[in-house]
Design a protein around this motif. Structure first.
Motif, short mmCIF file in Angstrom:
data_model
loop_
_atom_site.label_atom_id
_atom_site.label_comp_id
_atom_site.label_asym_id
_atom_site.label_seq_id
_atom_site.Cartn_x
_atom_site.Cartn_y
_atom_site.Cartn_z
N UNK A 12 0.86 -1.19 0.00
CA UNK A 12 0.00 0.00 0.00
C UNK A 12 0.89 1.24 0.00
N UNK A 13 0.71 2.11 -0.97
CA UNK A 13 1.50 3.33 -1.04
C UNK A 13 1.07 4.26 0.09
N UNK A 14 2.02 4.81 0.84
CA UNK A 14 1.65 5.67 1.97
C UNK A 14 1.00 6.97 1.52
N UNK A 15 0.23 7.56 2.42
CA UNK A 15 -0.39 8.85 2.14
C UNK A 15 0.70 9.90 1.94
N UNK A 16 0.43 10.91 1.15
CA UNK A 16 1.46 11.92 0.89
C UNK A 16 1.82 12.72 2.13
N UNK A 17 3.11 12.93 2.34
CA UNK A 17 3.58 13.74 3.45
C UNK A 17 3.58 15.21 3.03
N UNK A 18 3.27 16.08 3.95
CA UNK A 18 3.31 17.51 3.69
C UNK A 18 4.60 18.14 4.18
N UNK A 19 5.52 17.28 4.63
CA UNK A 19 6.82 17.76 5.11
C UNK A 19 7.99 17.11 4.39
N UNK A 20 7.76 15.96 3.75
CA UNK A 20 8.81 15.23 3.05
C UNK A 20 8.45 15.12 1.57
N UNK A 21 9.35 15.58 0.70
CA UNK A 21 9.06 15.56 -0.74
C UNK A 21 9.05 14.13 -1.27
N UNK A 22 10.06 13.35 -0.88
CA UNK A 22 10.17 12.00 -1.41
C UNK A 22 10.44 12.02 -2.90
N UNK A 26 3.78 8.21 -3.63
CA UNK A 26 2.50 8.74 -3.16
C UNK A 26 1.42 8.21 -4.10
N UNK A 27 0.15 8.21 -3.69
CA UNK A 27 -0.90 7.61 -4.52
C UNK A 27 -1.19 8.37 -5.81
N UNK A 316 14.05 8.99 5.17
CA UNK A 316 13.24 10.19 5.06
C UNK A 316 11.80 9.85 4.67
N UNK A 317 11.32 8.68 5.04
CA UNK A 317 9.95 8.27 4.77
C UNK A 317 9.61 8.26 3.29
N UNK A 318 10.57 7.94 2.46
CA UNK A 318 10.29 7.87 1.04
C UNK A 318 11.52 7.39 0.31
N UNK A 319 11.38 7.10 -0.97
CA UNK A 319 12.50 6.63 -1.76
C UNK A 319 13.44 7.74 -2.12
N UNK A 320 14.46 7.38 -2.89
CA UNK A 320 15.51 8.33 -3.20
C UNK A 320 15.02 9.49 -4.04
#
Length: 348
Positions: A12-22, A26-27, A316-320
């Protein structure tokens, strides 16, 4: 050594963060694409600052379809000066703003055309003549109409496409090249794709998988075919983590430096040919000078250290982030040569 790195994409793709660009995990496909554009040619800290700036300036969809994403239609309809101001903190504000505005305008026009085509289909019974319409269910078409009616920009019709077709769709947008597209395909569409950032590029060459003089796009074209699909996600993540943390594989170290000697042996030692990290890159001792003569400035072996922090992964809660080459990083507030720099992705 890096047993906390995911070998496969999350179910499941995580909900978009409003602090981490990643970098696209994101969905929303449009959200993923623009986040990846923002993450190019900068550090993850700067990319995160851009996301925070966009959230503060343009707001977030708080309910219904698209909940949690930045209000990209608000970005589209606002003056470009507002967008530049919101992302200037991350560098390349003018250039990235032009690309983002161009992407959003194209998506808006495409969404309008798709809505009108689907409405004609309802009236006439003849299949809509827009991209991938034949593969969409009635419910999916109705959802596209509803999103457009609510001024929610969307590229979600690209979900489900094969990687090569998705690549063609993404690279038609301004400022979007192979690297950006591959990241969105891998992390948002969850399709196997050999996304090549700076670290993936160097390891592919050190391992002998690609010629030393190959460009990143050449490396992608070769290994997209040669690398087994089930290894693409994990290798991307592992190469980035190892490239950032291994004292013998970080770009900021070379044979003979103190950092190099900290690690007795890299687990990949017997497999790698670090042809560009020879003794000649180590910091030499300055030659003795005659009394009263000023010594020459010593080369700075830390010049490349910033590159190692430019691409990040799970921490950082996301991929490179979309990988940058040494020297591409832009300091905070710098707008130097923006119009030239943004062409690197588009021309690819």
């Amino acid at each position: 050594m890096h047993d906390d790195v995911r070998a496969q994409a999350p179910e499941v793709i995580p909900a978009p963060s409003l602090e981490v660009a990643g970098c696209g995990e994101v969905p929303s496909v449009l959200d993923a694409l623009i986040r990846t554009v923002l993450s190019g040619a900068t550090t993850f800290e700067n990319a995160d600052k851009m996301i925070k700036g966009l959230t503060k300036k343009f707001g977030v969809l708080t309910e219904g379809i698209g909940e949690g994403s930045i209000d990209w239609n608000n970005v589209r309809t606002s003056p470009i000066e507002d967008l530049v101001g919101a992302i200037r903190c991350g560098g390349l504000g003018n250039a990235k703003a032009k690309s983002i505005k161009g992407i959003l305008d194209m998506v808006y026009q495409e969404n309008i055309e798709r809505r009108e085509a689907y409405l004609r289909e309802k009236q006439t019974g003849e299949q809509a003549d827009v991209f991938a319409a034949a593969d969409k269910t009635k419910g999916q078409k109705d959802l596209e109409i509803l999103k457009t009616d609510k001024n929610i920009l969307s590229l979600d019709h690209i979900h489900g496409l094969p990687a090569d077709e998705a690549m063609r769709q993404f690279t038609k947008y301004p400022g979007v090249g192979v690297k950006t597209s591959a990241c969105v395909i891998l992390f948002c569409l969850q399709r196997p794709c050999f996304a090549v950032d700076t670290h993936v590029n160097k390891f592919s060459k050190w391992l002998g998988w690609a010629p030393e003089k190959a460009t990143e796009d050449d490396v992608f074209s070769h290994l997209e075919v040669r690398c087994p699909d089930h290894l693409k996600y994990g290798l991307h993540q592992l190469f980035i983590r190892h490239g950032q943390t291994c004292e013998k594989c970080r770009r900021s170290t070379a044979e003979g430096t103190d950092s190099w000697r900290k690690l007795e042996e890299c687990p990949l030692e017997s497999l790698l040919n670090r042809y560009d990290k020879r003794q000649s890159k180590a910091k030499p001792k300055p030659p003795k000078k005659a009394k009263g003569e000023k010594p020459e400035a010593e080369p700075d072996v830390k010049k490349e250290e910033q590159e190692d922090g430019a691409d990040t992964t799970g921490a950082k809660n996301g991929p490179a982030e979309d990988g940058m080459e040494a020297g591409d990083q832009v300091e905070e507030g710098s707008e130097a040569k923006e119009d030239d720099d943004i062409k690197k992705e588009g021309e690819a």
